[in-house]
Design a protein around this motif. Structure first.
Motif, PDB file in Angstrom:
ATOM      1  N   PRO A 195       0.795  -1.239   0.000  1.00  0.00           N
ATOM      2  CA  PRO A 195       0.000   0.000   0.000  1.00  0.00           C
ATOM      3  C   PRO A 195       0.824   1.284   0.000  1.00  0.00           C
ATOM      4  CG  PRO A 195      -0.966  -1.606   1.490  1.00  0.00           C
ATOM      5  CD  PRO A 195       0.327  -2.198   1.022  1.00  0.00           C
ATOM      6  N   ALA A 196       1.978   1.274   0.681  1.00  0.00           N
ATOM      7  CA  ALA A 196       2.784   2.495   0.760  1.00  0.00           C
ATOM      8  C   ALA A 196       3.303   2.950  -0.602  1.00  0.00           C
ATOM      9  CB  ALA A 196       3.953   2.284   1.724  1.00  0.00           C
ATOM     10  N   LEU A 197       3.385   2.029  -1.565  1.00  0.00           N
ATOM     11  CA  LEU A 197       3.910   2.376  -2.888  1.00  0.00           C
ATOM     12  C   LEU A 197       2.808   2.685  -3.903  1.00  0.00           C
ATOM     13  CD1 LEU A 197       6.820  -0.218  -3.287  1.00  0.00           C
ATOM     14  CD2 LEU A 197       6.955   2.153  -2.536  1.00  0.00           C
ATOM     15  N   ARG A 198       1.560   2.628  -3.473  1.00  0.00           N
ATOM     16  CA  ARG A 198       0.457   2.905  -4.395  1.00  0.00           C
ATOM     17  C   ARG A 198       0.251   4.415  -4.486  1.00  0.00           C
ATOM     18  NH1 ARG A 198      -3.444  -1.855  -1.951  1.00  0.00           N
ATOM     19  NH2 ARG A 198      -2.093  -3.592  -2.576  1.00  0.00           N
ATOM     20  N   SER A 199       1.117   5.031  -5.247  1.00  0.00           N
ATOM     21  CA  SER A 199       1.119   6.486  -5.370  1.00  0.00           C
ATOM     22  C   SER A 199       1.592   6.872  -6.755  1.00  0.00           C
ATOM     23  CB  SER A 199       2.032   7.099  -4.305  1.00  0.00           C
ATOM     24  OG  SER A 199       2.251   8.475  -4.552  1.00  0.00           O
ATOM     25  N   TYR A 200       1.128   8.011  -7.225  1.00  0.00           N
ATOM     26  CA  TYR A 200       1.596   8.511  -8.523  1.00  0.00           C
ATOM     27  C   TYR A 200       3.065   8.913  -8.473  1.00  0.00           C
ATOM     28  CZ  TYR A 200       0.791  13.059  -6.291  1.00  0.00           C
ATOM     29  OH  TYR A 200       0.811  14.125  -5.430  1.00  0.00           O
ATOM     30  N   TRP A 201       3.638   9.013  -7.248  1.00  0.00           N
ATOM     31  CA  TRP A 201       5.053   9.332  -7.119  1.00  0.00           C
ATOM     32  C   TRP A 201       5.940   8.156  -7.491  1.00  0.00           C
ATOM     33  CZ3 TRP A 201       6.717  14.024  -7.023  1.00  0.00           C
ATOM     34  CH2 TRP A 201       5.953  15.035  -6.443  1.00  0.00           C
ATOM     35  N   LEU A 202       5.415   6.937  -7.470  1.00  0.00           N
ATOM     36  CA  LEU A 202       6.234   5.760  -7.788  1.00  0.00           C
ATOM     37  C   LEU A 202       6.849   5.844  -9.178  1.00  0.00           C
ATOM     38  CD1 LEU A 202       7.286   2.898  -7.099  1.00  0.00           C
ATOM     39  CD2 LEU A 202       5.143   2.001  -8.023  1.00  0.00           C
ATOM     40  N   PRO A 203       6.044   6.039 -10.238  1.00  0.00           N
ATOM     41  CA  PRO A 203       6.668   6.107 -11.568  1.00  0.00           C
ATOM     42  C   PRO A 203       7.577   7.314 -11.744  1.00  0.00           C
ATOM     43  CG  PRO A 203       4.332   6.655 -11.701  1.00  0.00           C
ATOM     44  CD  PRO A 203       4.572   6.111 -10.321  1.00  0.00           C
ATOM     45  N   ILE A 204       7.315   8.399 -11.023  1.00  0.00           N
ATOM     46  CA  ILE A 204       8.137   9.599 -11.177  1.00  0.00           C
ATOM     47  C   ILE A 204       9.460   9.442 -10.449  1.00  0.00           C
ATOM     48  CG2 ILE A 204       8.252  12.092 -10.766  1.00  0.00           C
ATOM     49  CD1 ILE A 204       5.178  12.108 -10.844  1.00  0.00           C
ATOM     50  N   HIS A 205       9.376   9.205  -9.149  1.00  0.00           N
ATOM     51  CA  HIS A 205      10.573   9.144  -8.306  1.00  0.00           C
ATOM     52  C   HIS A 205      11.482   7.975  -8.674  1.00  0.00           C
ATOM     53  CE1 HIS A 205      13.125   8.778  -4.811  1.00  0.00           C
ATOM     54  NE2 HIS A 205      12.533   7.651  -4.439  1.00  0.00           N
ATOM     55  N   VAL A 206      10.926   6.759  -8.735  1.00  0.00           N
ATOM     56  CA  VAL A 206      11.766   5.578  -8.913  1.00  0.00           C
ATOM     57  C   VAL A 206      12.300   5.485 -10.338  1.00  0.00           C
ATOM     58  CG1 VAL A 206      11.933   3.097  -8.540  1.00  0.00           C
ATOM     59  CG2 VAL A 206      10.389   4.441  -7.137  1.00  0.00           C
ATOM     60  N   THR A 207      11.534   5.923 -11.335  1.00  0.00           N
ATOM     61  CA  THR A 207      12.037   5.902 -12.712  1.00  0.00           C
ATOM     62  C   THR A 207      13.250   6.814 -12.853  1.00  0.00           C
ATOM     63  OG1 THR A 207       9.840   5.451 -13.610  1.00  0.00           O
ATOM     64  CG2 THR A 207      11.471   6.355 -15.124  1.00  0.00           C
ATOM     65  N   ILE A 208      13.159   8.003 -12.304  1.00  0.00           N
ATOM     66  CA  ILE A 208      14.279   8.949 -12.397  1.00  0.00           C
ATOM     67  C   ILE A 208      15.523   8.371 -11.730  1.00  0.00           C
ATOM     68  CG2 ILE A 208      15.111  11.197 -11.596  1.00  0.00           C
ATOM     69  CD1 ILE A 208      12.304  12.272 -12.035  1.00  0.00           C
ATOM     70  N   VAL A 209      15.350   7.788 -10.548  1.00  0.00           N
ATOM     71  CA  VAL A 209      16.500   7.226  -9.828  1.00  0.00           C
ATOM     72  C   VAL A 209      17.087   6.033 -10.577  1.00  0.00           C
ATOM     73  CG1 VAL A 209      17.232   6.076  -7.710  1.00  0.00           C
ATOM     74  CG2 VAL A 209      15.720   8.045  -7.584  1.00  0.00           C
ATOM     75  N   SER A 210      16.238   5.149 -11.103  1.00  0.00           N
ATOM     76  CA  SER A 210      16.745   3.953 -11.783  1.00  0.00           C
ATOM     77  C   SER A 210      17.462   4.315 -13.084  1.00  0.00           C
ATOM     78  CB  SER A 210      15.602   2.973 -12.063  1.00  0.00           C
ATOM     79  OG  SER A 210      14.633   3.537 -12.916  1.00  0.00           O
ATOM     80  N   VAL A 211      16.905   5.251 -13.845  1.00  0.00           N
ATOM     81  CA  VAL A 211      17.567   5.674 -15.083  1.00  0.00           C
ATOM     82  C   VAL A 211      18.891   6.367 -14.766  1.00  0.00           C
ATOM     83  CG1 VAL A 211      17.395   7.225 -17.065  1.00  0.00           C
ATOM     84  CG2 VAL A 211      15.430   5.818 -16.413  1.00  0.00           C
ATOM     85  N   GLY A 212      18.873   7.248 -13.764  1.00  0.00           N
ATOM     86  CA  GLY A 212      20.113   7.898 -13.361  1.00  0.00           C
ATOM     87  C   GLY A 212      21.158   6.898 -12.911  1.00  0.00           C
ATOM     88  N   SER A 213      20.741   5.871 -12.177  1.00  0.00           N
ATOM     89  CA  SER A 213      21.678   4.847 -11.710  1.00  0.00           C
ATOM     90  C   SER A 213      22.273   4.068 -12.883  1.00  0.00           C
ATOM     91  CB  SER A 213      20.959   3.884 -10.757  1.00  0.00           C
ATOM     92  OG  SER A 213      20.481   4.560  -9.616  1.00  0.00           O
ATOM     93  N   GLY A 214      21.449   3.773 -13.888  1.00  0.00           N
ATOM     94  CA  GLY A 214      21.955   3.064 -15.054  1.00  0.00           C
ATOM     95  C   GLY A 214      22.994   3.866 -15.813  1.00  0.00           C
ATOM     96  N   ILE A 215      22.766   5.164 -15.957  1.00  0.00           N
ATOM     97  CA  ILE A 215      23.735   6.024 -16.641  1.00  0.00           C
ATOM     98  C   ILE A 215      25.020   6.130 -15.827  1.00  0.00           C
ATOM     99  CG2 ILE A 215      24.158   8.340 -17.539  1.00  0.00           C
ATOM    100  CD1 ILE A 215      21.131   8.593 -17.979  1.00  0.00           C
ATOM    101  N   LEU A 216      24.892   6.218 -14.504  1.00  0.00           N
ATOM    102  CA  LEU A 216      26.069   6.312 -13.637  1.00  0.00           C
ATOM    103  C   LEU A 216      26.891   5.025 -13.654  1.00  0.00           C
ATOM    104  CD1 LEU A 216      24.590   8.271 -10.596  1.00  0.00           C
ATOM    105  CD2 LEU A 216      26.261   9.102 -12.269  1.00  0.00           C
ATOM    106  N   LEU A 217      26.264   3.893 -13.969  1.00  0.00           N
ATOM    107  CA  LEU A 217      27.026   2.656 -14.134  1.00  0.00           C
ATOM    108  C   LEU A 217      28.038   2.812 -15.259  1.00  0.00           C
ATOM    109  CD1 LEU A 217      25.674  -0.962 -14.095  1.00  0.00           C
ATOM    110  CD2 LEU A 217      27.129  -0.233 -15.970  1.00  0.00           C
TER     111      LEU A 217
END
Length: 322
Positions: free
Chosen positions: A163-185
């Motif tokens: 339930p804590a992740l059922r938010s419109y912030w999930l696709p915004i926040h986590v997508t940005i972090v995951s894409v940034g992490s992939g580029i930083l690799l």
């Protein structure tokens, strides 16, 4: 809504297929890297010995095109396989989303899948030039390792998020972090190779086995530029992810910042990358010292991904592991 088991199975098959093709591409790129010297020497011997080159011998005749060196043919095949694998990789992400009726970033398996796809896309775009392609094998190695861990230790069945992740912030926040992490690799690998390359003095690259190995890499300046370029792209993304995460935390927990382990390590990682960019622009720091700071940021990011998520307990304990 119930989970679509059929689409979930297709997603898993796409992931497994992409992983298999990544491994095949990796084998070809290793062979390409090993054959670079032999091809180069062979070409020099042909030119030095005055070997005849096919030319036009009559009206309407076209000179026979020289056959590309083995290293170039292997690199081309490996690069083509990378593109095919990325298509299947992205399909796995999309199918997982349709199967679960949510954005597919609810656990570590899905996060690593997205981050490695971002790293692969970055590599395909930035390492497409012939001079940079020898680096592909070194970027692909951690991508394959991370995907193997995702498919084994980190795998989670398709399911609704907590339930804590059922938010419109999930696709915004986590997508940005995951894409940034992939580029930083890609940035971290570039700095590691830069440190290896710069240790070989000009004219002495072939005096040792390590020197001969490093001599096949792109030149140190190109590797340093790549590390800087990718960090310039990923740093604001990662920073935006931290800020948006704080905004989400205020909406979910009633405070912007609570020094949760995940928050703390994300902030430390962001500070290290800020220090790298500052060092990269500072005289006396922009070579090996700046590169070591970048490597430190990369290690911290991996620590934040695995140790904080899997070992340390906190408000961000949503790894989805059993």
């Amino acid at each position: 809504m119930p989970i679509n088991e059929t689409l979930s199975q297709y997603s898993d098959w796409s992931f497994e297929s992409s992983f298999t093709i990544y491994v095949l591409a990796f084998v070809l790129l290793i062979a390409q890297y090993a054959s670079v010297k032999a091809s180069a020497v062979h070409s020099k011997e042909l030119v030095g010995s005055g070997a005849p080159i096919a030319t036009a011998t009559g009206p309407g005749r076209i000179a026979d095109a020289p056959k590309p060196p083995l290293s170039e043919r292997l690199a081309g095949m490996g690069y083509a396989l990378l593109i095919l694998a990325l298509v299947l990789h992205v399909a796995a992400v999309i199918l997982r989303g349709f199967a679960t009726h949510r954005f597919p970033l609810g656990n570590m398996y899905e996060f690593v899948t997205m981050a490695t796809a971002a790293a692969t896309l970055t590599s395909i775009v930035l390492l497409r030039k012939r001079a940079m392609r020898p680096m592909l094998v070194f970027v692909l190695a951690p991508i394959i390792i991370l995907m193997f861990l995702a498919a084994t230790k980190l795998y989670a069945d398709a399911a609704p998020v907590v339930p804590a992740l059922r938010s419109y912030w999930l696709p915004i926040h986590v997508t940005i972090v995951s894409v940034g992490s992939g580029i930083l690799l890609v940035s971290g690998v570039a700095s590691l190779l830069f440190l290896l390359r710069i240790k070989q003095p000009a004219g002495e690259e072939k005096s040792t086995a390590l020197g001969r190995f490093a001599a096949k890499l792109p030149d140190a300046q190109s590797l340093d530029r790549l590390a800087y370029k990718t960090t310039i792209i990923a740093f604001p993304l990662f920073g935006a992810g931290v800020i948006l995460g704080a905004i989400w935390a205020e909406a979910a927990w009633g405070r912007f910042w609570g020094w949760d382990p995940k928050e703390t390590m994300s902030f430390i990682t962001w500070v290290i990358y800020a220090a790298y960019l500052h060092a990269r622009a500072t005289s006396g720091w922009r070579n090996t010292r700046a590169a070591w700071i970048n490597v430190g940021g990369f290690v911290t990011m991996l620590f934040n991904l695995f140790i904080i998520n899997m070992v340390v307990s906190g408000l961000h304990s949503y790894a989805g592991l059993n």
